[in-house]
Structures are given as structure tokens and as C-alpha cells.
Design an enzyme around this catalytic site. Sequence first.
Site, mmCIF file in Angstrom:
data_model
loop_
_atom_site.group_PDB
_atom_site.id
_atom_site.type_symbol
_atom_site.label_atom_id
_atom_site.label_comp_id
_atom_site.label_asym_id
_atom_site.label_seq_id
_atom_site.Cartn_x
_atom_site.Cartn_y
_atom_site.Cartn_z
ATOM 1 C CG ASP A 105 64.925 47.932 66.584
ATOM 2 O OD1 ASP A 105 64.605 48.956 67.180
ATOM 3 O OD2 ASP A 105 64.599 47.686 65.423
ATOM 4 C CB CYS A 162 76.256 63.773 48.915
ATOM 5 S SG CYS A 162 75.029 62.547 48.418
ATOM 6 C CB CYS A 165 69.397 60.368 51.333
ATOM 7 S SG CYS A 165 70.331 61.594 52.258
ATOM 8 C CB CYS A 169 62.586 61.644 50.832
ATOM 9 S SG CYS A 169 61.251 61.181 51.945
ATOM 10 C CB CYS A 212 60.329 53.495 52.266
ATOM 11 S SG CYS A 212 61.038 54.605 51.026
ATOM 12 C CB CYS A 219 73.626 56.140 50.445
ATOM 13 S SG CYS A 219 75.075 56.791 51.301
#
Length: 356
Positions: A105, A162, A165, A169, A212, A219
Site C-alpha cells: 500500500d 448486479c 454496491c 453508496c 466505510c 457484495c
Amino acid sequence: MPALRERLPAWLAAGHHGTMDWMEERADQRAVPAALWAETRSIVMLGMNAGPQTDPLELTRLKDRAAIAAYAQRRDYHDVIKGKLKELGGFLSARSGQPVKVFVDTAPVMEKPLAQAAGLGWQGKHTVLISREHGNWLMLGAIFARAELEPDTPETDHCGSCRRCIDICPTNAFPAPYRLDARRCIAYLTIEHHGPIPTEYRESIGNRVFGCDDCLAVCPWNKFAGAARETRLAARDDLAAPPLADLARLDDAGFRARFAGTPIKRTGRDRFLRNVLIAIGNSGDAALAEEAVAGLQEPDPVVRGAAVWACGRLLARERLHDLFDAHGRNEPEAHVREEWREATGLPMEANGPRET
Ligand code: B12
Ligand code: SF4
Ligand code: SF4
């Protein structure tokens, strides 16, 4: 990988990274792994399951409590994954006789498209990597190697029709499937964004004080996911749903003591308190109003601004006007004066006549 070279500049050009200048600064290295380390011949992508023990959406319904993203309710994953990567990297290096470098990261590496190319999963419409076996709770890490390794088959998209998500939001952060405008994302607003949180998103933030999980939690591929098994990634009980009142009372030392070793330390106490005050303003709980009033005396204007907003949502007009007389009239910061004007409807001329 063409996707890396094309999509990152498009995302940056659209300004979707907001104030995350670090995304822009080393964009060339992000887009081309060999620009980060010229000797790179292969990349091994790894994921560690950091699945939550309970449904993160449940937390967002507890109005007097704070919702903290699952990955942050525990020890910082960077530390845990880095150790594992070093171990594996050492093994790979010894076997191949070639050097390796490990990244989690913090380096300019586009982990999700690389993980898709390595067959770990695909980037869903929420842009996060989904594994068929582990759902979307994997945290990612990379080993860059000089050895030529046999490539795996890239994973393909299994989102189909789908769009759960996208629809869930709270801040409408997806301008289109597979595209995230970070400036609208609660993870960005509560973790990365310095300064006042734009008013238009405050209500939608609800009680989320750090990150969040909504788009991840809905999912359907998570039906194959389990909770994190790595004991060092076990969720801390005291971070599962801490009372907002307790968090609002943390001073600098208290903040450091409570969040040392977790991802939350990243924001520092003031930015965290700003988020807590927004959550308090959203709580509708009059019992929390005094925490908001205490915030009016904070030295950081961003915290004071959030406190004014919370007071405006929880207090009766008369009390608010008294507080304005005590704190607002002499407010030196323009944006906090604006918060007072919004909250009270009163003009902001210093020592101006009180209008009730
Ligand atoms: C910057 C960043 C953020 C930013 C921006 C997020 C983003 N989606 O870009 C913010 C602060 C908002 C953020 C939030 C979160 N993050 Co973050 N973040 C990163 C970081 C450092 C870089 C990501 C990046 O390169 N973004 C730039 C854009 C251009 O890349 P992109 O995300 O791949 O988006 C493009 C693709 O989706 C592409 N695309 C792919 N397929 C397709 C298909 C089609 C048809 C099209 C048109 C486009 C398309 O188009 C998009 C550009 O428009 C990575 C670590 C790393 N070094 O990679 C972690 C990382 C992505 N984050 C992670 C996590 C866990 C989160 C949160 C869940 C944390 C939380 N609970 O609050 C949220 C999730 C929000 C979300 N829905 O993305 C994990 C994700 C793990 C995984 N399984 O994928 C990572 C990989 C960290 C890690 N080491 O594990 N994050
Ligand atoms: S993390 Fe939350 S705010 Fe960000 S895109 Fe996902 S659902 Fe939206
Ligand atoms: S919720 Fe649906 S659309 Fe979104 S990432 Fe998961 S499978 Fe894809």
C-alpha cells in the site's frame, strides 16, 4: 498492462483523487511497475483475508455509537502483511537466487489491477478486488522479483448485472460502474481529507467516523468469505462500536493511547474529532449535545466548525443563540463564521445586534 497506463491518468485528470496529491506525484511509477524498480521481471500478488466478524451495516444503525471500517478495528494490516511478505520474499529470493522487494500500500503500486492480472480476483463495480473464494475483504500486498516467474491466468469479471454496491453508496460516489470519485467517498472524506467536510456529504456520513464498508458489505460474493483467521488481525472489542461520547472526550494523549498500532492513528486526534462531531450531529441524540458544545472551544478551527454544525443539529434555537454570543461573535476563522451563520441564521458582524 494497458489498464494501468490508461486508467490512472484518466482518473487523475478527472480530479477524482481530490487532495490525495501523493497519487499524482509518482503516477509514472504507479502506472509502470518497472519505473519503481527497474529490475522487476515478475510481480507476486498476495491477499490476506481481513473479513469482519459481524455485518458492518448493522453498525451504521447505532446512532450513539461510532462505525469504524472493519479493516481499522484492529491492528494495522500494513505491519502484519509486511512481515508475511518478507518471509515469503526471503523464500523466493533464496530459491531463485535473485533479489526481491516487498510493498504493502505505501509504495506507488496499483495493487488491484495487478492482483487481477495475477488471477487473485477481479475489480468489481465498486473498484475493489473480489475473489471467488474470499469475497472482497482481502487486503493486498506485492512482491516484486527479478526472477522470471510463470504467470497465472488473469481473472475475469463476474459482476454480471448486479449493481448493489452502486445503489447502496450513501454519497453516490460512483459516477459509473468501475469508477470511483474519491472526493465523494466516505473513506476519503473521513480519512484522507483535511479541512472541513463539505456540508453536502455530512448527513450521509451518518455515524461513520473512519472509513466505510457499505459497498463491500453488500457484495453477494462475500457469501464465500469468512472472518479473518490471522489472530493478529482479530477485531478489538473496544473498537467494534465505541460510544461517540467517549471518543469526543479523547485528548491528544488519550487518542494516541487508544489507537496506537491501528490504522486510525493516521488521521491524528483533530481530524478524528471532526468526524466524531459530524457523527454526533447526525445522532439526533440530545444527550450528546454537550459533547458538541465542548467542541466549540477546540483550538483547531476545523474541529470548531464541525462542533458548530453538530450544535446546530441538536440544540434548540435559544441555546444556540446564547452559544453564538459566547463563542461565535468573535470567531476569527471565516469558514467557522460561515458555519455559525448557517446554523443560527444570524449575521456574523462582530458584536452585531442579536436577532432572535
Ligand atoms: C487511493 C486509495 C483509496 C482511495 C481511492 C479508492 C479507489 N477506488 O481508487 C480511497 C481513500 C477512497 C480508498 C478507499 C477505500 N480503500 Co483504498 N486504496 C487506495 C490505494 C492507495 C490506491 C488505489 C488506486 O490506485 N486508485 C486509483 C484508481 C485509478 O484505480 P482503481 O481503484 O483501480 O480504479 C479504476 C478501476 O476501477 C478501473 N477499472 C477497472 N476495471 C474496469 C472496468 C471497466 C469497464 C472500466 C470502465 C474501468 C475499470 O477504472 C477506475 C478508474 O476510473 C490502494 C493501495 C494500492 N497501492 O493500490 C488502497 C486499496 C485499494 N484500498 C483498500 C481498501 C480496503 C479501501 C476501503 C475498503 C477502506 C474502507 N473500508 O474505508 C475503501 C473502499 C472504497 C472503494 N469503493 O474503493 C484495499 C482494497 C483491497 C481489495 N480487496 O481490493 C487497497 C488495495 C489497500 C490494500 N493494500 O489492501 N482507497
Ligand atoms: S466506501 Fe462507502 S462512500 Fe465509499 S464508495 Fe463505498 S459505499 Fe460509497
Ligand atoms: S456488489 Fe455486485 S456489482 Fe458490486 S462488486 Fe459485488 S458483484 Fe460486482
